[in-house]
Design a protein around this motif. Sequence first.
Motif, mmCIF file in Angstrom:
data_model
loop_
_atom_site.group_PDB
_atom_site.id
_atom_site.type_symbol
_atom_site.label_atom_id
_atom_site.label_comp_id
_atom_site.label_asym_id
_atom_site.label_seq_id
_atom_site.Cartn_x
_atom_site.Cartn_y
_atom_site.Cartn_z
ATOM 1 N N ILE A 25 0.708 -1.104 0.125
ATOM 2 C CA ILE A 25 -0.064 0.045 -0.053
ATOM 3 C C ILE A 25 0.813 1.143 -0.194
ATOM 4 C CG2 ILE A 25 -1.545 1.411 1.293
ATOM 5 C CD1 ILE A 25 -3.018 -1.244 1.949
ATOM 6 N N ASN A 26 2.081 1.171 0.582
ATOM 7 C CA ASN A 26 2.830 2.453 0.702
ATOM 8 C C ASN A 26 3.623 2.653 -0.609
ATOM 9 O OD1 ASN A 26 4.774 0.439 0.649
ATOM 10 N ND2 ASN A 26 5.257 0.741 2.648
ATOM 11 N N ILE A 81 -8.374 2.432 -0.406
ATOM 12 C CA ILE A 81 -7.019 2.600 -0.034
ATOM 13 C C ILE A 81 -6.825 2.951 1.407
ATOM 14 C CG2 ILE A 81 -4.879 3.418 -0.318
ATOM 15 C CD1 ILE A 81 -5.464 0.938 -2.086
ATOM 16 N N LYS A 85 -5.798 1.061 5.005
ATOM 17 C CA LYS A 85 -5.003 1.526 5.661
ATOM 18 C C LYS A 85 -5.525 1.593 7.284
ATOM 19 C CE LYS A 85 -2.392 4.634 2.659
ATOM 20 N NZ LYS A 85 -2.186 5.823 2.164
ATOM 21 N N ASN A 90 -1.426 -4.192 4.735
ATOM 22 C CA ASN A 90 -0.015 -3.609 4.126
ATOM 23 C C ASN A 90 -0.222 -3.800 2.780
ATOM 24 O OD1 ASN A 90 0.892 -3.055 6.839
ATOM 25 N ND2 ASN A 90 1.217 -5.151 7.049
ATOM 26 N N GLU A 91 -0.934 -4.687 2.134
ATOM 27 C CA GLU A 91 -0.964 -4.917 0.758
ATOM 28 C C GLU A 91 -2.217 -5.005 0.234
ATOM 29 O OE1 GLU A 91 3.166 -7.825 0.164
ATOM 30 O OE2 GLU A 91 0.989 -8.979 0.412
ATOM 31 N N VAL A 92 -2.491 -4.990 -1.152
ATOM 32 C CA VAL A 92 -3.765 -4.821 -1.738
ATOM 33 C C VAL A 92 -3.695 -5.342 -3.105
ATOM 34 C CG1 VAL A 92 -3.697 -2.418 -2.372
ATOM 35 C CG2 VAL A 92 -5.666 -3.594 -2.320
ATOM 36 N N CYS A 94 -4.427 -5.108 -6.730
ATOM 37 C CA CYS A 94 -4.851 -3.872 -7.689
ATOM 38 C C CYS A 94 -4.711 -4.342 -9.266
ATOM 39 C CB CYS A 94 -3.871 -2.835 -7.620
ATOM 40 S SG CYS A 94 -3.734 -2.192 -6.069
#
Length: 305
Positions: A25-26, A81, A85, A90-92, A94
């Motif tokens: 995500i970051n 998103i 958070k 931490n992940e997604v 897409c």
Amino acid sequence: MKREQRSRPQEVLFACEDDCVRLPINAILPVHAQRKTVKASQKYLQITASIREVGLVEPPVVARDPKQPGVFLLLDGHLRIEILKDLGFNEVECLVSTDDEAFTYNKRISRLSPVQEHKMILRAIERGVPGEKIAKALNVKAQSVQRKARMLDGICEEASALLKDKPCPMVVFDTLRKLKAIRQIEAAELLVNANNYSSAYASAILASTPQSQLLDPKKPKQIKGITSEAMARMERELARLHEAITSIQDSYGEEHLQLTVVKGYLAKLLRNGRVVRYLAQARPEFLTEFQAIAEMTSTLSAETA
């Protein structure tokens, strides 16, 4: 003589890459900032409840940043998103777009109508999804889910079909349920023609409905703030209005065709210089009107257009 080569069909370009990609995500950069008040909105709370109960249904759409390898631009899904958070993800997963044009996504939002939501809830119940889980996913009370599931009870198929994609609240269906089937259809047509789906307008239709067209003719209509004399007057006025609308609908197609033919004929007539000179000398008022009709860009009136 050489045979002409057939032109090859153009290659179809896909808007997205073949497979979804799981990203940190970051590593996803939003293209616009969220308003500070968004987290207090009903939409934010509903999406949060849905993700918590059933997971992420629609993956966010990202595009690869050509200037920074490993970095992605967020085109669609800013709210999702932000919620992920807050939920500690931490992940997604897409969908990766081949175009970085963010304006394309959600340009026109198709909102779920109450009838469509009703059918979605019924389908979930038929598949064995508990009502409590549906309520949590929609962020509503369990009683509300039961009420949404029964929304079309007593509503005829023709009336529900007319309102299937309209923003018609449940309270309007409560009002329609008091009418006989034929009157339900007439009431639905009035709602659609007026593009007014408010409970006040539905109550006005109920008030103007003759007692014989009620589901229970023996039960008197009780509309707060409306006297029996006003109800009788509304019945007469709405009946005349419905007759006028029906009459216009019956003759609109034929009259529109005639006006289109007349417009084309006058435009052709005014291309004749001799005719124009004669009208200018003998009937200048006719010439002005003919020119106005020939130059019309729409057959609708200025007020309606």
